[in-house]
Design a protein around this motif. Structure first.
Motif, PDB file in Angstrom:
ATOM      1  N   VAL A  45       3.286  -3.457  14.076  1.00 26.12           N
ATOM      2  CA  VAL A  45       2.294  -1.860  13.542  1.00 26.12           C
ATOM      3  C   VAL A  45       2.625  -0.395  12.711  1.00 26.12           C
ATOM      4  O   VAL A  45       2.005  -0.336  12.306  1.00 26.12           O
ATOM      5  CB  VAL A  45       1.796  -1.733  15.161  1.00 26.12           C
ATOM      6  N   LEU A  46       3.909  -0.100  13.146  1.00 26.04           N
ATOM      7  CA  LEU A  46       4.309   0.688  12.689  1.00 26.04           C
ATOM      8  C   LEU A  46       4.298   0.932  11.269  1.00 26.04           C
ATOM      9  O   LEU A  46       3.761   2.043  10.603  1.00 26.04           O
ATOM     10  CB  LEU A  46       5.843   1.369  13.345  1.00 26.04           C
ATOM     11  N   PHE A  47       4.394  -0.740  10.593  1.00 31.75           N
ATOM     12  CA  PHE A  47       4.943  -0.560   8.679  1.00 31.75           C
ATOM     13  C   PHE A  47       3.391  -0.795   8.705  1.00 31.75           C
ATOM     14  O   PHE A  47       2.753   0.252   7.497  1.00 31.75           O
ATOM     15  CB  PHE A  47       5.274  -1.979   8.969  1.00 31.75           C
ATOM     16  N   PHE A  48       2.089  -1.354   9.272  1.00 36.89           N
ATOM     17  CA  PHE A  48       1.044  -1.276   9.029  1.00 36.89           C
ATOM     18  C   PHE A  48       0.412  -0.080   8.725  1.00 36.89           C
ATOM     19  O   PHE A  48      -0.889   0.522   8.071  1.00 36.89           O
ATOM     20  CB  PHE A  48       0.291  -2.407   9.581  1.00 36.89           C
ATOM     21  N   ALA A  49       0.600   0.602  10.155  1.00 33.96           N
ATOM     22  CA  ALA A  49       0.046   1.807  10.257  1.00 33.96           C
ATOM     23  C   ALA A  49       0.594   2.810   9.103  1.00 33.96           C
ATOM     24  O   ALA A  49      -0.148   3.597   8.570  1.00 33.96           O
ATOM     25  CB  ALA A  49       0.571   2.719  11.441  1.00 33.96           C
ATOM     26  N   GLU A  50       1.365   3.010   8.770  1.00 36.12           N
ATOM     27  CA  GLU A  50       2.248   3.513   7.613  1.00 36.12           C
ATOM     28  C   GLU A  50       1.570   3.405   5.888  1.00 36.12           C
ATOM     29  O   GLU A  50       0.891   3.816   5.010  1.00 36.12           O
ATOM     30  CB  GLU A  50       3.678   4.001   7.627  1.00 36.12           C
ATOM     31  N   TYR A  51       0.980   1.983   5.787  1.00 36.86           N
ATOM     32  CA  TYR A  51       1.043   1.249   5.034  1.00 36.86           C
ATOM     33  C   TYR A  51      -0.582   1.831   5.041  1.00 36.86           C
ATOM     34  O   TYR A  51      -0.929   1.788   3.485  1.00 36.86           O
ATOM     35  CB  TYR A  51       0.889  -0.877   5.572  1.00 36.86           C
ATOM     36  N   PHE A  52      -1.686   1.658   5.718  1.00 38.82           N
ATOM     37  CA  PHE A  52      -2.800   2.016   5.183  1.00 38.82           C
ATOM     38  C   PHE A  52      -3.298   3.411   5.853  1.00 38.82           C
ATOM     39  O   PHE A  52      -4.352   3.936   5.224  1.00 38.82           O
ATOM     40  CB  PHE A  52      -3.748   0.971   6.890  1.00 38.82           C
ATOM     41  N   SER A  53      -2.178   4.041   6.081  1.00 39.67           N
ATOM     42  CA  SER A  53      -2.288   5.610   6.508  1.00 39.67           C
ATOM     43  C   SER A  53      -2.685   6.233   5.443  1.00 39.67           C
ATOM     44  O   SER A  53      -2.369   7.528   5.279  1.00 39.67           O
ATOM     45  CB  SER A  53      -1.751   6.010   7.488  1.00 39.67           C
ATOM     46  N   SER A  54      -2.498   5.826   4.220  1.00 41.49           N
ATOM     47  CA  SER A  54      -2.257   6.861   2.381  1.00 41.49           C
ATOM     48  C   SER A  54      -1.352   8.058   2.386  1.00 41.49           C
ATOM     49  O   SER A  54      -1.778   8.768   2.416  1.00 41.49           O
ATOM     50  CB  SER A  54      -3.309   6.258   1.512  1.00 41.49           C
ATOM     51  N   GLY A  55       0.113   7.751   3.072  1.00 42.76           N
ATOM     52  CA  GLY A  55       0.596   9.161   3.254  1.00 42.76           C
ATOM     53  C   GLY A  55       0.666  10.272   4.798  1.00 42.76           C
ATOM     54  O   GLY A  55       1.359  10.924   4.398  1.00 42.76           O
ATOM     55  N   SER A  56      -0.255   9.772   5.442  1.00 43.76           N
ATOM     56  CA  SER A  56      -1.199  10.518   6.645  1.00 43.76           C
ATOM     57  C   SER A  56       0.584  10.564   7.716  1.00 43.76           C
ATOM     58  O   SER A  56       0.237  11.081   8.904  1.00 43.76           O
ATOM     59  CB  SER A  56      -2.511  11.085   6.998  1.00 43.76           C
ATOM     60  N   PHE A  57       0.690   8.986   8.313  1.00 43.62           N
ATOM     61  CA  PHE A  57       1.266   8.936   8.992  1.00 43.62           C
ATOM     62  C   PHE A  57       2.311   8.333   8.340  1.00 43.62           C
ATOM     63  O   PHE A  57       3.243   7.500   7.571  1.00 43.62           O
ATOM     64  CB  PHE A  57       0.713   7.481   9.879  1.00 43.62           C
ATOM     65  N   VAL A  58       3.869   8.996   9.115  1.00 43.99           N
ATOM     66  CA  VAL A  58       5.393   8.361   8.382  1.00 43.99           C
ATOM     67  C   VAL A  58       6.198   8.088   9.745  1.00 43.99           C
ATOM     68  O   VAL A  58       6.072   8.598  10.783  1.00 43.99           O
ATOM     69  CB  VAL A  58       5.974  10.087   7.948  1.00 43.99           C
ATOM     70  N   ASN A  59       6.660   6.956   9.666  1.00 43.15           N
ATOM     71  CA  ASN A  59       7.513   6.674  10.978  1.00 43.15           C
ATOM     72  C   ASN A  59       9.126   6.970  10.346  1.00 43.15           C
ATOM     73  O   ASN A  59       9.430   7.518   9.483  1.00 43.15           O
ATOM     74  CB  ASN A  59       7.689   5.116  10.151  1.00 43.15           C
ATOM     75  N   ASP A  60       9.819   6.852  11.927  1.00 43.14           N
ATOM     76  CA  ASP A  60      11.111   7.634  11.494  1.00 43.14           C
ATOM     77  C   ASP A  60      11.659   6.355  11.076  1.00 43.14           C
ATOM     78  O   ASP A  60      12.276   5.559  11.944  1.00 43.14           O
ATOM     79  CB  ASP A  60      11.304   8.126  13.283  1.00 43.14           C
TER      80      ASP A  60
END
Ligand code: HEM
Ligand SMILES: [Cu+2]
Lengths: 184, 250, 481
Positions: free
Chosen positions: C204-219
């Protein structure tokens, strides 16, 4: 005996001991008749468990203080080396590295017999920062994680040329990602 | 007139930009680390000391300011004072505020201390020195006099010195308590294995520093890490509860 | 109740798993020959193979444990064949997706796909999301299946009884006895459920970053913790599923009384359940950003996870065999040797899980050395034992007359020879996951070639068993069965 060899020897001796023991158990079952077996197994199991637990606790007490996190912490490093890893090269510098423009300015030379500090980060994916001596033995290492700077302290005892190899898989050219420095 | 307006605009921009990016890490923080700070002579309200007499007693943080500053110096001192007050007082260190402007007199510094209500606080020391150039060089600090603005162009600098007089940590800009804590640990020879670099705010970071205790504190990321085990536990309890109900019904 | 449909789906699994195993070994041997400079693959091709090999091996041996446990669980509680079939279909779909990304899409971020490597696309653009999706498909299939089995167990046994807590009290009049098989299966299934949920969070965290186009970044630190929480735990729980099978079948085929749940068995497995969930911290020893407290937990948990393993399971197998008349057959000899491989691999793991050793062993070939020992010579043998037993069961004949000693001798030579080459190279600091070795590692290539040749011997035995077992498995599908 060096740590690498000690570890290998320890492993081989244990492996052979285990294999030998189980082979013996196997053989013992071939001539066995009903009503054989281990006498008083619960007691033996308890002794075995206790002995193993004692060994483990001793090993923990001996090894934990030798963890890298506790080494050279109270000392004042004589030199700081900044490391920025990026697919597929390392930038080494004695001054801080600009992430936008990572350049190694000069060849790195470190003093032997004095603690030094590496400040290791990555500018893209996870990389590893493994320091190898001239005999290609891994001396120490840390990970290069984007967004964080890991501080690795070490004291080199032998002068010579050291290689740095990437020790975290970072893509197709991972095994070619390397650099060197010297210790005088 | 025009000059005055321009100066005003420039200063506003300067101050605004320093505020808009508080906590900015600058590469200059990394210069002169693990070198010995110059043992200059200090003039303070308590008398004349050598710097070594100060750090010899306890580790010290040195803040570089000048009293005429119309830019970052006062917000910098203000925040530093607030942050230190928020920390537990048991931590062993002193703060030395030193002027890098040779036009500042000891009286100016005493007045400054008074303004922040720190005259009687023995943790704080306000000083001038005649060897400011030497001190600046030894910590890698390079303020530039701007004769039009009649101000020094400089960054806010805090230098952490341990009891042996070595510079072990520097902080530039106005920083958060957690950065201060790292400095306090470092000057007390408590090795901090890693530090984060500035980056986009991450929602699920594993740890943040708790300013009250000085410990790393679990943040949302750690909850994420615990989530799988928690959900499984909940599932288990839910199943067994449902079963008990079913048993009672039958 | 073991129904015909259960036999059919189990046969289908066995055939599929063994076929995938043979292919994955072939990829492994190819990699080892490349490291031995006997062949010369493009590095990207090598890493595609590495990714395929890793994800396939981990997948099939986790699922093999589930297959075995599901089959044997039918002896105690009703099990749902449709969930089993559902998991089979999703597994096949997932594996096809994964292989398509690695072979057609050239995806090569390794089976651990450590964040943020999958986003540094050096392959077809679509391969990253499809790879993650493929893992998701596998995960969903297994999750539903594992939860389904767990539910069936909980329908019959209360929470207290599934964990055998009644055996921990001093009162000996235990009204309900929890069979060891149920206890270990529960412990393992819970582990599987936890680590699959970790995988879900990770994806889920991977896809969140994948689809957020840069606005969500993971630690990256959190992502690495999650990766190994999932990966390490899955690999471990697979082994425990294998042990559940061993507890159930080994005494039976040896003609000895069944294992009993005693207080130490109950205690040991309950402890294991907890320890194994925090042992994954040892994968982050060299990440100095991880709090030191976690590092210490990592070493403690790794050490103490081995205590119940040795004092309970290994000791019980010893008690079972020592000076007792045993009806040796291929099935129980595989179980027996699996225990040996598991213990030897465990010693290698223990050495590596010591932080002060990890500093010179981390990410060297010592790591594949120890996990190949307890997989290829441990868990795989547990599963092969089950496969062999099940195949005999399908044809209604557990009394094999064929001699198996040559198979066993070749298996031992091939398997231990193969892993030994990893250990030597690892002790001499040769890095893992290198497509070719730098010159300074003078003997690394030689060791790699030798390892590859030993693995060929291992493969021959596997093929041999494959034909024996699969032949019997196919019988289940014949109309006259
Ligand atoms: C004899 C059969 C096998 C051969 C020849 C083989 C070969 C290899 C080789 C050459 C590597 C790469 C090592 C490196 O340089 O890092 C590897 C990695 C791996 N193998 Fe095997 N292997 C075999 C069996 C197994 C089994 C039974 C498993 C079961 C779980 C397994 C799981 C893995 C995993 C998880 C990796 C790590 C992949 C990665 O680093 O991303 N292998 N194997
Ligand atoms: Cu790299």
């Amino acid at each position: 005996m060096k740590a690498h060899e000690f570890v290998l020897a320890l492993f081989l001796v244990s492996a052979i001991a285990i294999a030998g023991l189980f082979y013996y158990f196997f053989l013992s079952s071939r001539q066995a008749a009903d009503g054989g077996g281990v006498s008083n197994p619960t007691k033996k199991r308890f002794f075995f468990f206790t002995a193993l637990a004692v060994v483990m606790i001793i090993l923990l007490l001996v090894t934990i203080p030798k963890s890298p996190y506790f080494l050279f912490t109270g000392e004042n490093p004589s030199k700081v080396v900044y490391v920025a890893a990026k697919q597929y090269s390392f930038t080494l510098s004695s001054s801080a590295i600009d992430p936008q423009n990572p350049v190694s300015t000069e060849a790195i030379e470190l003093p032997a017999g004095q603690p030094v500090e590496f400040r290791v980060t990555s500018l893209d994916v996870n990389h590893g920062f493994g320091i190898y001596n001239e005999r290609a033995e891994l001396v120490t290492q840390t990970q290069a994680m984007p967004g964080y700077v890991n501080r690795l302290r070490w004291e080199f005892t032998e002068p010579g040329t050291y290689n740095i190899l990437c020790l975290e898989f970072c893509g197709a050219a991972h095994s070619f990602m390397r650099t060197t420095f010297t210790v005088k | 007139m025009l000059q005055g307006v321009l100066t005003f605009i420039l200063i506003t921009i300067c101050v605004a930009s320093s505020f808009s990016k508080p906590g900015d890490y600058s590469l200059t923080e990394e210069s002169r680390l693990y070198t010995k700070i110059s043992d200059v002579e200090l003039a303070t309200a308590q008398g004349r000391f050598r710097l070594s007499e100060v750090y010899g007693q306890s580790p010290v943080m040195i803040a570089f300011i000048f009293t005429r500053c119309s830019g970052i110096c006062s917000p910098f001192l203000l925040r530093l004072n607030e942050n230190i007050k928020a920390l537990s007082s048991k931590i062993n260190f002193r703060v030395l505020v030193v002027s890098f402007d040779s036009a500042d007199s000891l009286a100016d510094m005493v007045a400054l201390a008074q303004r922040y209500g720190l005259t009687a606080n023995s943790q704080w020391l306000f000083a001038t020195t005649r060897q400011i150039n030497e001190l600046n060089t030894s910590v890698g600090f390079h303020p530039v006099w701007d004769s039009t603005k009649r101000q020094y162009d400089h960054e806010a600098l805090l230098v952490g010195v341990n009891e042996n007089g070595y510079i072990v940590k520097k902080l530039t800009g106005i920083r958060e308590p957690r950065d201060l804590l790292v400095m306090i640990k470092e000057i007390n020879n408590d090795f901090v294995l890693s530090y984060p670099l500035p980056r986009k705010n991450m929602l699920f970071s594993c740890f943040t520093y708790n300013p009250a205790t000085g410990e790393k504190k679990a943040s949302l990321g750690l909850v994420v890490l615990l989530l799988p085990a928690l959900i499984t536990l909940l599932l288990l309890f839910w199943f067994s509860l449902k079963k008990q109900e079913a048993n009672r019904a039958s | 109740m073991t129904t015909l449909s259960l036999k059919k789906i189990t046969s289908a699994w066995i055939i599929t798993i063994l076929a995938l195993f043979v292919l994955a070994i072939a990829f492994g041997i190819t990699m080892r020959f490349n490291q031995g400079a006997n062949i010369n693959l493009d590095p990207a091709k090598f890493y595609s193979l590495l990714t395929t090999h890793g994800v396939t091996m981990i997948g099939i041996w986790a699922v093999a444990g589930m297959v075995a446990v599901n089959y044997l669980l039918a002896r105690y509680v009703p099990v749902s064949t449709s969930l089993n079939v559902f998991a089979f279909i999703l597994t096949v779909v997932g594996v096809v997706m994964l292989w398509v990304t690695t072979f057609i899409g050239h995806f090569h971020a390794a089976w651990t796909f450590l964040y943020p490597l999958p986003f540094y696309v050096a392959w077809e653009k679509w391969a990253t999301p499809v790879f993650l999706l493929g893992l998701g498909v596998l995960g969903i299939g297994w999750f539903v299946w594992a939860v389904g089995m767990m539910l069936q167990i909980l329908k019959k046994y209360s929470l207290r009884h599934t964990f055998a807590w009644q055996h921990l009290t001093t009162k000996h009049d235990v009204a309900v006895e929890t069979p060891p098989f149920i206890l270990i299966t529960t412990v393992s299934l819970i582990g599987i459920i936890v680590c699959l949920l970790a995988a879900v969070v990770l994806l889920v965290l991977f896809f969140a970053e994948y689809f957020s186009s840069g606005s969500f970044v993971n630690d990256p630190l959190l992502m690495k913790n999650l990766t190994y929480f999932f990966g390490h735990t899955l690999a471990n729980e697979s082994l425990y599923l294998g042990l559940a099978t061993l507890y159930e079948l080994m005494p039976e085929v040896s003609g000895r009384p069944k294992f009993k749940t005693t207080w130490y068995v109950a205690l040991g497995w309950n402890c294991t359940m907890v320890f194994v969930l925090t042992a994954f911290f040892h994968h982050l020893y060299m990440d100095f950003v991880q709090p030191v407290g976690f590092q210490m937990i990592g070493q403690l948990a790794s050490y103490f996870a081995s205590l119940p393993a040795a004092a309970v399971t290994a000791f019980s197998v010893m008690v079972l065999v020592f000076k007792n008349p045993i009806k040796w057959s291929l099935t129980n000899i595989l179980f027996f040797l699996g225990v040996v491989g598991w213990l030897i691999g465990g010693v290698g793991a223990l050495i590596d899980s010591t932080v002060s050793n990890n500093i010179f062993l981390h990410n060297t070939l010592w790591v594949p050395a120890h996990f190949h020992t307890y997989n290829a010579m441990g868990n795989v043998l547990f599963s092969l034992a089950f496969f062999n037993w099940a195949a005999n069961e399908f044809v209604g004949n557990q009394n094999e007359t064929k001699s198996y000693s040559l198979k066993i001798v070749l298996l031992l030579i091939g398997g231990f020879g193969f892993v030994l080459m990893f250990y030597f190279a690892g002790a001499y600091s040769v890095p893992r996951r290198y497509s070719v070795y730098p010159q300074e590692f003078t003997s690394a290539a030689l060791l790699a070639s030798a390892g590859a040749w030993f693995a060929c011997i291992y493969l021959v035995v596997i093929l041999w068993m494959f034909f024996d077992i699969v032949k019997k498995c196919f019988k289940v599908f014949s109309p006259s069965y």
